[in-house]
Design a protein around this motif. Structure first.
Motif, PDB file in Angstrom:
ATOM      1  N   LEU A 179     -25.171  21.153  -1.069  1.00 56.90           N
ATOM      2  CA  LEU A 179     -26.501  21.194  -1.665  1.00 56.90           C
ATOM      3  C   LEU A 179     -26.762  19.973  -2.538  1.00 56.90           C
ATOM      4  O   LEU A 179     -27.887  19.461  -2.580  1.00 56.90           O
ATOM      5  CB  LEU A 179     -26.678  22.477  -2.479  1.00 56.90           C
ATOM      6  CG  LEU A 179     -26.682  23.777  -1.670  1.00 56.90           C
ATOM      7  CD1 LEU A 179     -26.860  24.977  -2.591  1.00 56.90           C
ATOM      8  CD2 LEU A 179     -27.769  23.760  -0.595  1.00 56.90           C
ATOM      9  N   ALA A 180     -25.731  19.489  -3.224  1.00 54.43           N
ATOM     10  CA  ALA A 180     -25.888  18.254  -3.998  1.00 54.43           C
ATOM     11  C   ALA A 180     -26.228  17.095  -3.067  1.00 54.43           C
ATOM     12  O   ALA A 180     -27.080  16.251  -3.385  1.00 54.43           O
ATOM     13  CB  ALA A 180     -24.614  17.950  -4.782  1.00 54.43           C
ATOM     14  N   GLY A 181     -25.588  17.059  -1.900  1.00 54.54           N
ATOM     15  CA  GLY A 181     -25.886  16.023  -0.915  1.00 54.54           C
ATOM     16  C   GLY A 181     -27.309  16.110  -0.386  1.00 54.54           C
ATOM     17  O   GLY A 181     -27.868  15.109   0.073  1.00 54.54           O
ATOM     18  N   ARG A 182     -27.900  17.300  -0.452  1.00 58.21           N
ATOM     19  CA  ARG A 182     -29.289  17.490  -0.030  1.00 58.21           C
ATOM     20  C   ARG A 182     -30.278  17.273  -1.169  1.00 58.21           C
ATOM     21  O   ARG A 182     -31.478  17.468  -0.993  1.00 58.21           O
ATOM     22  CB  ARG A 182     -29.460  18.896   0.551  1.00 58.21           C
ATOM     23  CG  ARG A 182     -28.775  19.082   1.902  1.00 58.21           C
ATOM     24  CD  ARG A 182     -28.767  20.544   2.323  1.00 58.21           C
ATOM     25  NE  ARG A 182     -28.209  20.700   3.663  1.00 58.21           N
ATOM     26  CZ  ARG A 182     -28.905  20.876   4.781  1.00 58.21           C
ATOM     27  NH1 ARG A 182     -30.233  20.938   4.701  1.00 58.21           N
ATOM     28  NH2 ARG A 182     -28.335  20.996   5.947  1.00 58.21           N
ATOM     29  N   GLY A 183     -29.764  16.902  -2.341  1.00 59.99           N
ATOM     30  CA  GLY A 183     -30.639  16.553  -3.454  1.00 59.99           C
ATOM     31  C   GLY A 183     -30.878  17.635  -4.485  1.00 59.99           C
ATOM     32  O   GLY A 183     -31.628  17.424  -5.443  1.00 59.99           O
ATOM     33  N   ASP A 222     -17.185  22.685   7.244  1.00 63.81           N
ATOM     34  CA  ASP A 222     -17.933  22.919   8.488  1.00 63.81           C
ATOM     35  C   ASP A 222     -18.807  24.157   8.356  1.00 63.81           C
ATOM     36  O   ASP A 222     -19.966  24.164   8.800  1.00 63.81           O
ATOM     37  CB  ASP A 222     -16.969  23.085   9.670  1.00 63.81           C
ATOM     38  CG  ASP A 222     -16.349  21.770  10.108  1.00 63.81           C
ATOM     39  OD1 ASP A 222     -16.877  20.710   9.716  1.00 63.81           O
ATOM     40  OD2 ASP A 222     -15.341  21.802  10.832  1.00 63.81           O
ATOM     41  N   TYR A 223     -18.258  25.189   7.743  1.00 63.02           N
ATOM     42  CA  TYR A 223     -19.018  26.431   7.600  1.00 63.02           C
ATOM     43  C   TYR A 223     -20.259  26.220   6.734  1.00 63.02           C
ATOM     44  O   TYR A 223     -21.359  26.637   7.096  1.00 63.02           O
ATOM     45  CB  TYR A 223     -18.139  27.535   7.006  1.00 63.02           C
ATOM     46  CG  TYR A 223     -18.916  28.810   6.795  1.00 63.02           C
ATOM     47  CD1 TYR A 223     -19.038  29.738   7.814  1.00 63.02           C
ATOM     48  CD2 TYR A 223     -19.582  29.068   5.598  1.00 63.02           C
ATOM     49  CE1 TYR A 223     -19.792  30.891   7.665  1.00 63.02           C
ATOM     50  CE2 TYR A 223     -20.348  30.205   5.432  1.00 63.02           C
ATOM     51  CZ  TYR A 223     -20.440  31.116   6.467  1.00 63.02           C
ATOM     52  OH  TYR A 223     -21.204  32.235   6.299  1.00 63.02           O
ATOM     53  N   THR A 224     -20.086  25.584   5.580  1.00 65.05           N
ATOM     54  CA  THR A 224     -21.229  25.441   4.673  1.00 65.05           C
ATOM     55  C   THR A 224     -22.268  24.463   5.217  1.00 65.05           C
ATOM     56  O   THR A 224     -23.461  24.614   4.928  1.00 65.05           O
ATOM     57  CB  THR A 224     -20.773  24.986   3.282  1.00 65.05           C
ATOM     58  OG1 THR A 224     -19.980  23.790   3.384  1.00 65.05           O
ATOM     59  CG2 THR A 224     -19.939  26.060   2.607  1.00 65.05           C
ATOM     60  N   ARG A 225     -21.847  23.499   6.006  1.00 64.35           N
ATOM     61  CA  ARG A 225     -22.821  22.602   6.632  1.00 64.35           C
ATOM     62  C   ARG A 225     -23.729  23.401   7.571  1.00 64.35           C
ATOM     63  O   ARG A 225     -24.950  23.228   7.566  1.00 64.35           O
ATOM     64  CB  ARG A 225     -22.089  21.486   7.389  1.00 64.35           C
ATOM     65  CG  ARG A 225     -22.950  20.342   7.821  1.00 64.35           C
ATOM     66  CD  ARG A 225     -22.163  19.065   8.027  1.00 64.35           C
ATOM     67  NE  ARG A 225     -20.872  19.277   8.642  1.00 64.35           N
ATOM     68  CZ  ARG A 225     -19.710  19.022   8.044  1.00 64.35           C
ATOM     69  NH1 ARG A 225     -19.691  18.533   6.814  1.00 64.35           N
ATOM     70  NH2 ARG A 225     -18.558  19.239   8.656  1.00 64.35           N
ATOM     71  N   ALA A 226     -23.130  24.297   8.349  1.00 62.11           N
ATOM     72  CA  ALA A 226     -23.930  25.157   9.224  1.00 62.11           C
ATOM     73  C   ALA A 226     -24.728  26.169   8.410  1.00 62.11           C
ATOM     74  O   ALA A 226     -25.888  26.460   8.715  1.00 62.11           O
ATOM     75  CB  ALA A 226     -23.016  25.882  10.212  1.00 62.11           C
ATOM     76  N   ALA A 227     -24.121  26.692   7.340  1.00 60.42           N
ATOM     77  CA  ALA A 227     -24.782  27.705   6.516  1.00 60.42           C
ATOM     78  C   ALA A 227     -26.060  27.169   5.882  1.00 60.42           C
ATOM     79  O   ALA A 227     -27.075  27.871   5.791  1.00 60.42           O
ATOM     80  CB  ALA A 227     -23.826  28.210   5.437  1.00 60.42           C
ATOM     81  N   ALA A 228     -26.026  25.919   5.434  1.00 57.52           N
ATOM     82  CA  ALA A 228     -27.207  25.324   4.808  1.00 57.52           C
ATOM     83  C   ALA A 228     -28.359  25.214   5.805  1.00 57.52           C
ATOM     84  O   ALA A 228     -29.526  25.386   5.445  1.00 57.52           O
ATOM     85  CB  ALA A 228     -26.866  23.951   4.232  1.00 57.52           C
TER      86      ALA A 228
END
Length: 322
Positions: A64-68, A267-273
């Motif tokens: 989420l930090a990477g998404r701003g 990998d999981y959280t990337r898909a989860a986001a």
């Protein structure tokens, strides 16, 4: 020569089976074909994450930090909060972080009430943020699974009570602290991390209280989704199966699990986001989604026999380690 009736019947059942699998996979295909949802624009500039210092929570905080997103981090250990906050700022200098020390096992006590008050103050403090305004996303990730695979009578009752406080009561208290601000703004998203132990199988023996608390999270999420959808708030249950975290000991993961179906936390959280805001329930990892599909065709008695057998093996490993 006409085909036998039994052959036609089996072929029909096979066609129905494949059609069901295709229809269940279709949302995944459409999700990955379209442009990802802009979570910041849809919901707001701040996110609250519980349990952000290890495992899925830490990976979600970094995602989420990477998404701003600016982050309000909630954990029981102040040193761990400092460490993860510094790590986020180092990787994403523009991201703001706030920390709230909150031991969810103290829900219902004077210390727990004070921590809940600090959380509400933190939510109100960012309500007028200039970059999109307030908390738009809550990720209820914190949970306790240990001591692990044991018969109900073998576990100290205080550990069971702690599990209920953290997994069910703590999630409820945090949601109640964050939700009113979302209602006032008319937008937001709540992600509750559930468990495959409640959606894929009828029972989860030797992890009885853990799976029972996750069943509560599942029902709460389903009902809040209906209750708040018209108010602009998306409530979603996200369901991990086995993930490389500390929820299970390394001995159990190494000996008992098929590596192809165990996702890494990142990998999981990337898909989860990507799944946030898309439906009331999601199994974000595609391999685990396939497990869920296949599990639906196994009768309950077979699930129960297999799970008890596997979890007794987990119990044996734990006894040997101790």
């Amino acid at each position: 020569m006409a085909a036998p009736v039994w052959f036609i019947s089996l072929a029909g059942l096979g066609a129905v089976y494949l059609t069901v699998i295709f229809l269940r996979l279709l949302p995944y295909l459409t999700l990955y074909l379209r442009k990802p949802k802009d979570l910041l624009r849809c919901y707001g500039s701040w996110a609250v994450i519980t349990g952000p210092t290890t495992g899925l929570g830490r990976s979600m905080a970094m995602e989420l930090a990477g998404r701003g997103f600016n982050l309000i981090l909630l954990d029981h250990n102040p040193d761990n909060l400092i460490e993860v906050s510094n790590t986020i700022k180092k990787s994403h200098p523009s991201v703001q972080t706030r920390s709230v020390v909150f031991d969810l096992s103290l829900i219902g006590t004077e210390e727990g009430d004070e921590a809940a008050r600090r959380l509400r103050e933190a939510v109100e403090a960012v309500a007028n943020d200039d970059n999109g305004g307030g908390v738009g996303l809550l990720v209820n990730n914190a949970a306790v699974a240990k001591p692990g695979a044991l018969y109900f009578h073998e576990v100290d009752v205080e550990r069971l009570v702690t599990m209920i406080r953290v997994n069910a009561m703590g999630l409820t208290e945090v949601t109640a602290a964050v939700l009113p601000a979302m209602v006032r703004r008319g937008r937001g998203a709540i992600v509750n991390v559930g468990s495959g132990s409640t959606v894929a199988v009828p029972a989860f023996p030797l992890y009885t209280v853990y799976s029972s608390t996750k069943r509560y999270v599942e029902q709460l999420s389903r009902t809040l989704y209906v209750e708040y959808k018209s108010k602009g708030i998306d409530v979603q249950l996200q369901v991990p199966f086995y993930v490389h975290t500390n929820m299970l000991t390394s001995a159990i993961k190494d000996r008992m699990l098929l590596p192809a179906f165990v996702a890494t936390a990142d990998d999981y959280t990337r898909a989860a986001a990507r799944w946030i805001g898309h439906g009331h329930i999601a199994v974000p990892d595609a391999r685990q989604q396939l497990q869920w599909f296949l599990a639906a065709f196994v009768p309950d008695f077979a699930h129960n026999w297999y799970r008890l057998r596997k979890h007794l093996q987990h119990r044996a490993i734990l006894w040997n380690l101790n």
